[in-house]
Structures are given as C-alpha cells and as structure tokens.
Design an enzyme around this catalytic site. Structure first.
Site, PDB file in Angstrom:
ATOM      1  N   GLU A   1       0.869  -1.460  -0.030  1.00 30.43           N
ATOM      2  CA  GLU A   1       0.317  -0.142  -0.301  1.00 30.43           C
ATOM      3  C   GLU A   1       0.669   1.452  -0.101  1.00 30.43           C
ATOM      4  OE1 GLU A   1      -3.191   0.141   0.031  1.00 30.43           O
ATOM      5  OE2 GLU A   1      -3.995   2.287   0.494  1.00 30.43           O
ATOM      6  N   ASP A   2       1.739   1.596   0.911  1.00 33.01           N
ATOM      7  CA  ASP A   2       2.578   2.255   1.046  1.00 33.01           C
ATOM      8  C   ASP A   2       3.789   2.806  -0.141  1.00 33.01           C
ATOM      9  OD1 ASP A   2       0.647   2.917   2.966  1.00 33.01           O
ATOM     10  OD2 ASP A   2       2.128   2.618   4.598  1.00 33.01           O
TER      11      ASP A   2
END
Ligand code: MN
Length: 762
Positions: A111-112
């Site tokens: 996600e990051d």
C-alpha cells in the site's frame, strides 16, 4: 514466557514484592524508541519459541521492508519501518509462525511503497503474498469514508480474516501498535481511531479469546476517549493497590502451604482488573467504585486439570465462599475457548477475592486465545484447517462470515453483527453436526431461520437433544436441534416476530407474514369480485380492470384485490370503475344459493398441540384474514358461514351461532364458505363447552383427564360456582372435528361427577 508489556509487570507482581503494578503502560507517554529493534533481536525473539525458524527468510523480510519504507517517517518522527517491526515483535509474543512474522514486517509495503504483490510472491512465496495482500485490502478499507461504509468495512474485514486467521492476528497487532502511538496522531482522527478500536477491534480480539489484546486495546481507547474518567479510575486503583499491598503474597503463601500438603505446586499471581472494564461495570450497574468487590483477581495456575479441582477444594475449605459465584468453565468452556474455575471467597483481611484456577495451557488460551492454539504442531495441516478443529472461536468466526457473505444489505449486517457478533453466543448443532452460532437467549425459531429461511417459515415443532420442546425454548450451548417442518405451513405465525431474538429471524418473519397476509387478502378479494360479477352477469377481465386502475387509485390488480379483501374497497366500486354505468343490484339475502363456495385453506401444523410443548398454532395464523367466532369457534363438520369485517377479514361462525343475528341487516357481509380440510394432516380447531360439575374433590381433575384421554386439548378453563353443589366450567378446547368434539362430550356425560355438558356457540 513472552508477555505484553503490561504483563511483564504482572509477572513482577507475582513475586510478591510489588503487589500491583504502580503504573499502567497506557498512562505512559508513548516514547519514540531511541533504538530500533535490530535484525538479530527479532530473530532471537522468534528462536526462543521456534528453534527451527527460517532465519534467512526473516532477515530478507527485515531488509526488504526497511528498504521499501526507506526514509518514510511516522507521525512520531520515528522511521516508518519501526512500525512493521513493532507489529512483528507483538506477534512474536504470540509465538506465531515465520509466515506471520514476515507478513507483519511487509504488511504496509504494497500500500505505501513501490512493492507489489507479484514481487512479494516472488521473493517470499505465495503464502506470505496472500497474507500481505489481505492486509493491504484491509488498509484500503480504512481509507474509505467511515460513516457510510462502516458496516460494509466490518463485513469485508471479517471476510478477509476468515480466509486465514493470521490476517486478523497481524491486523490486531497493527492496530495495537497504532493505538500505543496514537498520541502523535492529530486529535480528530485520534477519536475516530479509538472509537473504531473500541467498536470493532477490541471486541473482535475478545471474541477470539485474546483477552490481553482486548484489554489493552480497550484501555488505550478509553484513555483517548475519556481521559478524565480514565484518570479517576486509575487513581482509585492505585489507592487500592497501596491498601492491599500484601494481599497477593499472603494468598499465595497460604494457598501454597495448603497445596503442598497435598503434594501440589501452584503458581499464584494477582492481577487487577483493567480500567476500562471497571468503568463499564460502574456505568452499567451504576455502582460506586467502593462497591466493586471483584477488583482483585488472582490466578492460580496448576499443573493439570485434576489439581485444579483439588485446589478448588483447598480454597473452599480455607476461606468462606461467596455464594453464587462459583463457575466451572473447565467442564463447560466459554465460546471463545476460555476455560477456568471461578470462585470468590472472603480472603485474608476480610477482602473479597476472585480466584481463577486453571492449567498452564488454559492460562495461555485465556490470554492469547486463538493465537495460543500452537501453530507449531508438526504435520497438522495449515493453521486454518487445524483451527477449525481446535477452536470454537474460529469455528464461530467462519460460521458468522458464512452468514455475512449471504446477507446483501450492509445495514442489516450491522444490525445483526454489531449486536450479535460481539456478545456472548450460544453454539448449537443441526442433527448433521453443522454448527449454528446464535446470540444468547436465542430460541429455536432463531435457530430455524439461521439454518434457512424456508426452514424457519415452515417450522412447526422441534426436538432439542432428541426431546420434543417448544419452538420458543431458549437454546443452551451444545444443544442439538432438530427443527420439524410442515409443508402445510407456508408462513410463520406473526407472533413469532416478537419471540425471535435475532434480527435475521425477525426480518424474515415480517417478510413472510406480510406476503402471506397480502396473498390471502388478494385471494379473498378476487373471490368477492368474481361473485359480484357472476351475480350481476357482467364480464370480468383482468385487462379491463387494468384500464380502470387509475380510477381506483391502485397500482396493480393484486392491489385492487387485496384492498377488496381487506374491505377498503367494495367489489361494486371495482365494477363501477370498469363499467361506469354499472348499477348495484340488490343483494339476495345471504346470497347462499348462487354464491360460489370460498375454499378456505386452513393451515396448521400437524398435531400442533399434541405435545403441550409445541407453540399452539391454532388452525390458522392469527393475522390471516380468516378467524373463528370468538366465543365458541367452529369445527369441521359444523355448517359454517363467513362474516366479512372491513379491515379485519372473515370470521367463521357455525350456522347455529346466535351471534349471527347481529349481521342479519348486512347481507353484503355474508359469505358462503366451506371447509377444506386435508384429511392426511389433522388440524385442531377451537370449540367451547359448558360443563356442570358436581362439587367434590378431584372432580375438575376427572373432567380434565377425560378430555386429555380423548386427545382433546384444553386451551382455557373458567369456573363459576352456581350453587353449593355445582360448578359451571367453561372449557375452551381444541379438537379435530365435530365427531371428535361429540365423542368428548359423550365421554364427559358418562362421568358421575358431570351433571350436564353442552356446546357453546358464541
Ligand atoms: Mn500498519
């Protein structure tokens, strides 16, 4: 043994030197770590419980995550990588397997960072890829607007974790670390995160038996949401701790001495209740702090089950027992797999102390719940497979998720889930061994609807553990429930709606009865319309009525018919709408000769009341448009007539009923009806008799016996004494038909104590 941060203080307390932890970790300011955990720290932690750990894999994950997060920082200013590392560390406390630890390290990478699922699959394998992806999905859920989506999010959360419970464990560890460092997050989102934690994650942890996790999540949320209340509770706890400084040592030494006499070694440690649970108890019971007697809990850990009971014996002979507080969760474990003996005694210094006696293994499960089901049993299949066999909590999770994936409406889901999911459950089984989880106080009706809506709708009786029981029976854990259904019952009695506990059952009952009632009214309406058209010798056609719908302000033909059936619309209005020059003809009195027979489907379960335990469903469902004359009823064999009451439906009277006099001036309300009884499915119908009984001891019992022996059901008896010698009994019965009723009356007349019997036609 690895404990949560707080637990290490509890261990200190166990030595007796420090009675109770002087401060709680949640009151400490979360500190930025000056030294981040190193690769070897992590590996070392894992190796303490898993000597066969794949060090290389852990190392690669460590480096990969560190590089991926690079120079990212957290709100606290710490390097971002400290977060996945702490999450992994929490999971080593739970002694989880390499895949879980590695997935924890990687949980925010997709996600990051630049990392992709494919890459993770490549480097770390499919199993870990799936776990990280599961967590990524959950993270995305959190980004969606909360108000509208909470229900849907919760649902997706549960769906995701049911695939592999390790996703849940990582998610909980993730949330725990975020809660521990919540201080650095902007105030507005702090509240939201704390609320969500209290609403969803803490109960979920509890439901999975992870009490330590639940308590810390609760206390951290409590601290954030109501700092003042938190401070007050903490203050009081500290004051009490001072006062009871020596309690633990004393209890431990007394208990140990006694146990040693029996050759048993016990480990005793004290543990105070958590601020949040004390607060909710104070709020729920609105009691003051002083009245909370069970602030101190003592855990007595024994080598085996046998010595748990031996210890209980020692405890109960050493100190006075507080009545009503003993619970044996060893023989009957809680739904989240919790096992212990609980008892409260008046201990040293006249202090009420609560004792929890358990084995080491039970202690592990009490604290770590689902995570304590050792993931390191060789050759036992995947954790998921194993858990399904070993853990009630997981079986429950799986089952709940099964229900969820079928329910389409997220709001409905919230209604059921938030209320039911996190509260105590009962677990019951179908005869085939399928687990059905229900909220406490649920009954067989709820069970039937949980199995399938059709089963609920056609349920007429049940057996619990092989014995006939009422459908309203509250279910107990482990009950095996067989629901008896009947095709004759197409819709449940509407009264069930108030009996049912679960939202699912209630909604289904509401839906089914609404449809059934409407269908019945529409059917009735159509017959009334048909009859009028036949008599008036005008042609009826659906198409023609369709054209007249606007004039009748109805949306469909069914609507029109249902309105007629309900008495909201007259058949003659329908005729006029279709044929504007239609003139209402004078009704023939009673209309009996020419009228069409209205076939009444009178539905009832077979032998509805043969066992007194079955819910009495009398002949017809009470809210259907057909009911029986109130004072006397009617039974097959009687000649009957129907009286239409607008808005209520048809009431069936025996033709000899004096009450019919009241309707003589309203011939349009009379309806010719006849019985339509399925001979293969006996049903019961209401009848009333008047018995003049000789006043002597046991005479009423004799009457009741005669009726019971002849398979009559007594619904109600009212008595009035007319003279010193006689009592008049008005008895409401349920019988199959006129022959049955006559037989009962004849048998009663044969009794010496019976002076006179007659049927009452209301
Ligand atoms: Mn995270």
């Amino acid at each position: 043994m690895a404990y949560w941060r707080r637990s290490s203080r509890q261990m200190q307390a166990a030595t007796g030197q420090v009675a109770v932890a002087p401060t709680s970790p949640v009151t400490e300011k979360p500190k930025s770590r000056s030294r981040m955990m190193r690769q070897y720290d992590l590996v070392e932690r894992v190796r303490t419980y898993n000597p066969d750990t794949n060090e290389d894999l852990l190392n690669r994950a460590y480096v990969y995550a560190m590089k991926a997060h690079g120079t990212q920082t957290r709100a606290s200013g710490d390097p971002y990588f400290s977060h996945p590392l702490e999450v992994a560390a929490i999971l080593t406390n739970l002694k989880l397997d390499d895949a879980t630890i590695v997935a924890a390290l990687l949980h925010d990478t997709i996600e990051d960072t630049e990392a992709t699922r494919a890459e993770i699959d490549n480097i770390f394998g499919h199993e870990i890829g799936v776990l990280v992806e599961g967590l990524t999905k959950l993270k995305r859920l959190e980004l969606v607007s909360r108000e509208a989506k909470q229900a849907e999010n919760l649902r997706k959360l549960l769906l995701a974790i049911a695939d592999d419970v390790r996703v849940l464990l990582i998610k909980l560890a993730d949330r725990l670390h975020n809660m521990r460092t919540l201080e650095f997050v902007p105030h507005a989102s702090r509240r939201r995160i704390a609320e969500e934690t209290l609403d969803i994650y803490a109960p979920l942890a509890g439901r999975m038996g992870m009490q330590e996790m639940r308590e810390e999540l609760e206390d951290l949320s409590f601290h954030t949401l109501d700092p003042e209340a938190y401070a007050v509770v903490m203050q009081r706890l500290d004051a009490l701790a001072d006062r009871n400084r020596n309690l633990i040592g004393e209890i431990e030494s007394q208990l140990s001495k006694k146990m040693q006499k029996h050759g048993i070694t016990a480990r005793v440690y004290g543990r105070r209740k958590q601020p949040f649970s004390i607060w909710t108890k104070m709020e729920r019971k609105s009691v003051g702090f002083e009245q909370l007697s069970d602030i101190y809990g003592f855990r007595v850990v024994m080598p085996d089950v046998e010595s748990c009971y031996a210890a209980l014996g020692v405890v109960h002979t050493t100190w006075p027992v507080v009545p009503g507080r003993f619970k044996d969760y060893i023989s009957t474990p809680k739904q989240n797999d919790y096992r212990s003996l609980h008892t409260t005694v008046i201990g040293p210094g006249n202090q009420r102390v609560e004792l929890q006696i358990r084995t080491e293994e039970m202690n592990q499960i009490a604290e770590f719940g689902i995570a304590a089901h050792a993931f390191y049993k060789e050759g036992m299949g995947s954790p998921t497979e194993r858990l399904e066999h070993e853990s009630n909590a997981f079986a429950w999770l799986r089952h709940t998720v099964g229900i969820l994936s079928e329910s389409a409406n997220p709001e409905e889901f919230l209604e059921h889930t938030k209320l039911e999911l996190f509260h105590d459950q009962v677990f019951c089984f179908t005869p085939k061994g399928k687990l059905i989880a229900l909220p406490r106080q649920a009954n067989v009706i709820d069970f039937a609807y949980a199995v399938h809506t059709d089963v609920g709708n056609s349920a007429v009786g049940c057996k619990i553990n092989g014995k006939f029981a009422p459908l309203s029976s509250e279910l107990q854990n482990g009950d095996e429930v067989e629901v008896l259904t009947s095709v004759a019952q197409s819709a449940p009695p509407s009264a069930w709606e108030s009996l049912a506990v679960t939202g699912k059952a209630r909604a289904a009952i509401r839906r089914a009865t609404r449809t059934a009632v409407r269908d019945q009214y529409a059917g009735l309406g159509r017959r009334i319309v048909d009859r009028l058209f036949a008599r008036a010798k005008i042609e009826y056609a659906d198409d023609k009525l369709k054209g007249a719908l606007p004039r009748l302000a109805r949306a469909s033909i069914d609507d029109v018919m249902a309105s007629v059936g309900r008495g909201e619309l007259k058949a003659s209005d329908v005729a006029r709408a279709m044929y504007p020059d239609y003139k209402e003809e004078r009704m023939v009195r009673y209309g009996a000769k020419k009228s069409l027979a209205v076939k009444l489907k009178l539905k009832a379960p077979p032998h509805p009341a043969r066992s007194a335990s079955v819910i009495p469903v009398r002949g017809i469902n009470s809210d259907l448009p057909v009911k029986f004359a109130p004072n006397g009823g009617a039974v097959p064999g009687d000649r009957i007539v129907g009286i239409v009451t607008p808005g209520e439906g048809i009431t069936i009277y025996p033709i000899q009923s004096p009450a019919l006099k009241d309707f003589e001036e309203e011939p349009e309300r009379w309806l010719d009806v006849r019985w339509d009884i399925d001979e293969t499915m006996p049903q019961r119908f209401p009848a009333r008799i008047l018995v003049h009984n000789v006043n002597e001891p046991g005479s009423l019992a004799q009457v009741a016996t005669v009726i019971a022996e002849h398979d009559g059901n007594i619904d109600n008896i009212s008595m009035s004494r007319r003279s010193p010698d006689f009592t008049e009994l008005t008895i409401d019965l349920e019988v199959y038909d006129l022959k049955h009723l006559s037989a009962i009356i004849a048998q009663l007349r044969a009794k010496a104590v019976v002076a006179k019997v007659e049927r009452v036609n209301g």
